[in-house]
Design a protein around this motif. Structure first.
Motif, PDB file in Angstrom:
ATOM      1  N   ASN A 168      56.571  46.576  39.071  1.00 14.33           N
ATOM      2  CA  ASN A 168      56.499  47.581  38.010  1.00 14.33           C
ATOM      3  C   ASN A 168      55.290  47.362  37.108  1.00 14.33           C
TER       4      ASN A 168
ATOM      5  N   TRP B 191      64.507  46.625  27.867  1.00 19.32           N
ATOM      6  CA  TRP B 191      65.876  46.986  28.261  1.00 19.32           C
ATOM      7  C   TRP B 191      65.982  48.483  28.549  1.00 19.32           C
TER       8      TRP B 191
ATOM      9  N   GLU C  99      64.239  49.313  31.828  1.00 21.33           N
ATOM     10  CA  GLU C  99      65.026  48.868  32.986  1.00 21.33           C
ATOM     11  C   GLU C  99      66.208  49.786  33.241  1.00 21.33           C
ATOM     12  N   LYS C 100      66.945  50.128  32.203  1.00 17.48           N
ATOM     13  CA  LYS C 100      68.155  50.943  32.374  1.00 17.48           C
ATOM     14  C   LYS C 100      67.846  52.406  32.676  1.00 17.48           C
TER      15      LYS C 100
ATOM     16  N   ILE D 174      63.717  51.851  35.786  1.00 18.50           N
ATOM     17  CA  ILE D 174      63.542  50.897  36.882  1.00 18.50           C
ATOM     18  C   ILE D 174      64.745  50.852  37.815  1.00 18.50           C
ATOM     19  N   GLU D 175      65.948  50.725  37.270  1.00 23.40           N
ATOM     20  CA  GLU D 175      67.128  50.624  38.136  1.00 23.40           C
ATOM     21  C   GLU D 175      67.295  51.861  39.013  1.00 23.40           C
ATOM     22  N   LYS D 176      67.032  53.031  38.466  1.00 18.68           N
ATOM     23  CA  LYS D 176      67.142  54.272  39.250  1.00 18.68           C
ATOM     24  C   LYS D 176      66.039  54.359  40.297  1.00 18.68           C
TER      25      LYS D 176
ATOM     26  N   GLU E 163      64.466  51.817  41.695  1.00 19.89           N
ATOM     27  CA  GLU E 163      64.739  50.828  42.738  1.00 19.89           C
ATOM     28  C   GLU E 163      65.847  51.302  43.671  1.00 19.89           C
ATOM     29  N   TYR E 164      66.834  51.978  43.133  1.00 19.76           N
ATOM     30  CA  TYR E 164      67.903  52.519  43.977  1.00 19.76           C
ATOM     31  C   TYR E 164      67.338  53.534  44.973  1.00 19.76           C
TER      32      TYR E 164
ATOM     33  N   SER F 107      61.109  43.468  47.632  1.00 19.70           N
ATOM     34  CA  SER F 107      61.768  43.038  46.389  1.00 19.70           C
ATOM     35  C   SER F 107      62.077  41.542  46.398  1.00 19.70           C
TER      36      SER F 107
ATOM     37  N   ARG G 228      60.175  41.647  39.662  1.00 25.35           N
ATOM     38  CA  ARG G 228      60.252  42.941  38.987  1.00 25.35           C
ATOM     39  C   ARG G 228      59.144  43.089  37.949  1.00 25.35           C
TER      40      ARG G 228
END
Length: 154
Positions: free
Chosen positions: A90, A121, A124-125, A128-130, A132-133, A147, A152
């Motif tokens: 990222n 935070w 990431e929420k 990033i999390e979306k 990466e999914y 990964s 990250r």
């Protein structure tokens, strides 16, 4: 119209701008008599901002070279693992964090240091999390290997 507008407003740059506005306001309106000190904070702040801009620009150039989107809500056309993406999964977000931290130092916004972990935070929420999914789903084993090999952030 509203969902499209929300898509364009809910991007990391807007969150970064909001954090920068808060830090600038805090430095000017509520300095609380605190300071990072003399010249070293300005120098380090400038280096962080410059480094953040460089990292983000290198990432954007690599994404463009690979003909894939840099928008966080878009589907990636390719899994980009070269260039600056070898060091960080990222790098644009890393650049944003460096810019935020650097300007907080430069502006002497001591109380705003708390914005750095909050910004990390949120990014990431919300992003990033979306992302990466979606990458895991689309690129399967390739993303799994990537990964495991690349952190990250740094």
């Amino acid at each position: 119209m509203v969902p499209m507008m929300r898509k364009w407003l809910d991007i990391p740059s807007v969150w970064l701008l909001g954090a920068l506005c808060l830090a600038y306001w805090q430095a000017r309106a509520m300095p609380a008599g605190l300071s990072f000190g003399p010249v070293w904070a300005d120098l380090l702040g400038g280096l962080l901002v410059g480094g953040g801009l460089l990292v983000a620009l290198l990432a954007l150039a690599e994404l463009r070279r690979n003909r894939t989107s840099f928008m966080p809500h878009d589907e990636a056309a390719r899994l980009v693992t070269g260039g600056i993406f070898r060091l960080s999964r990222n790098p644009i977000y890393l650049g944003d964090v460096l810019i935020l931290a650097g300007l907080i130092l430069f502006w002497d916004a001591v109380l705003s240091l708390v914005l750095v972990p909050i910004f990390v935070w949120v990014v990431e929420k919300r992003f990033i999390e979306k992302e990466e999914y979606r990458l895991k789903r689309k690129f399967l084993a390739s993303y799994g290997r990537y990964s495991q090999q690349t952190r990250r952030w740094i």
